[in-house]
Design a protein around this motif. Sequence first.
Motif, PDB file in Angstrom:
ATOM      1  N   GLN A  81       0.791  -0.929   0.024  1.00 55.03           N
ATOM      2  CA  GLN A  81       0.155   0.038  -0.109  1.00 55.03           C
ATOM      3  C   GLN A  81       0.913   1.281  -0.108  1.00 55.03           C
ATOM      4  N   ASN A  85       0.746   4.099  -2.650  1.00 52.06           N
ATOM      5  CA  ASN A  85       0.645   5.601  -2.510  1.00 52.06           C
ATOM      6  C   ASN A  85       1.671   6.655  -2.887  1.00 52.06           C
ATOM      7  N   GLY A 302      -0.175   8.850   0.429  1.00 53.16           N
ATOM      8  CA  GLY A 302      -0.596   9.089  -0.696  1.00 53.16           C
ATOM      9  C   GLY A 302      -1.615  10.164  -1.186  1.00 53.16           C
TER      10      GLY A 302
END
Length: 372
Positions: A81, A85, A302
């Motif tokens: 993740q 981001n 992000g």
Amino acid sequence: MIDPSLLTAGTQLYLRPIWFAESPVGLDGQTARMGGGLIWFQGYEVTARSGGVIQRHRVSVAEFDDWCAHLIAPLAERVAQLVRNIGAIRPPVALKDRMIRFDVPQVMGILNMTPDSFSDGGKNLGDPQAAADAGFAMAAAGAAIIDVGGESTRPRADKVWEGDEIARVVPVIERLAASGVPVSIDTRKAAVMEAALAAGAGLVNDVSALAHDPRSVEVVARAACPVVLMHSPSCGDDPHEGGVYQDALLDVYDALEGRIAACEAAGIARDRIIVDPGLGFGKSLADNLAIMNRLALFQGLGVPVLLGASRKRMIGALSNEAPADARLGGSLALAVRGVEQGAQMLRVHDVRESVQAVHIWRGLRDAALMAG
């Protein structure tokens, strides 16, 4: 060195882009792009925090997938993740009928309607037209947004009644907005946010990350406007109180990550959120320098990163106690340093000079990319 196979589920992981490249040409598979912008990098600094112990390790982009393959599932998902981001395009935000893009750095001009701001307090207080003219001049000089504020947030500043704050900012916002200038409101108070948005402001900039006033999250969610969530150690009257950190960089990151999650849960879309690490707010010189040197870490959130380093106390601390109005050189040095690490917006007093610095940086980046 961090052995990924020894990290447990309770470990907090962070990624910072490092080893920046002038161009990705000829480096297939060895670079990654930051935020859909003009910056490529060749490695990640992995930081692991567990039980008060902090470890850091550097891994090249080319070897990163192999390193991650040894992580347990929750940590592998976290790292994946973070990588997404860092690389994700930062979508533009709408301020009324104007779109602010983040594929190149933008400049936000500071317009204080206060008698006691540390830098320019009282300059335009009581004269909305003169203040608006100053805003028009900043827009003409290249500012994408004019940030209007009616309450000083310097240490131990007097708290301003919301009615007085509204009276200071609304006449200025109305004049700027009527001419099509994108305006943000710098405030911690829900009532001021509502009045400013009704007057034509299109963005809320809150030094408390919408934590000072219980109604502020609701106001921003209902308005569906962009918001800057800035880190400060206290959501009380003095945002500089507290400021005790195990690691300032990681603690600020965690706090902003938590505020993003809270705002999303309250109905504020992630693509309307901008973050600001709050340089100088409840932070020592060492804390500020650590944040500036590792600013790229915040790309892991992000969302666009705003940097407010203009005329800050740290510049005086590093330059023979230069007064606020003699810190242009230091302000530009910090601005360029921030842009080099991915800051998508600069909040500044000296718009013309800052815009010029960004233009030169952009020219250098374009030339490097074309040359390969």
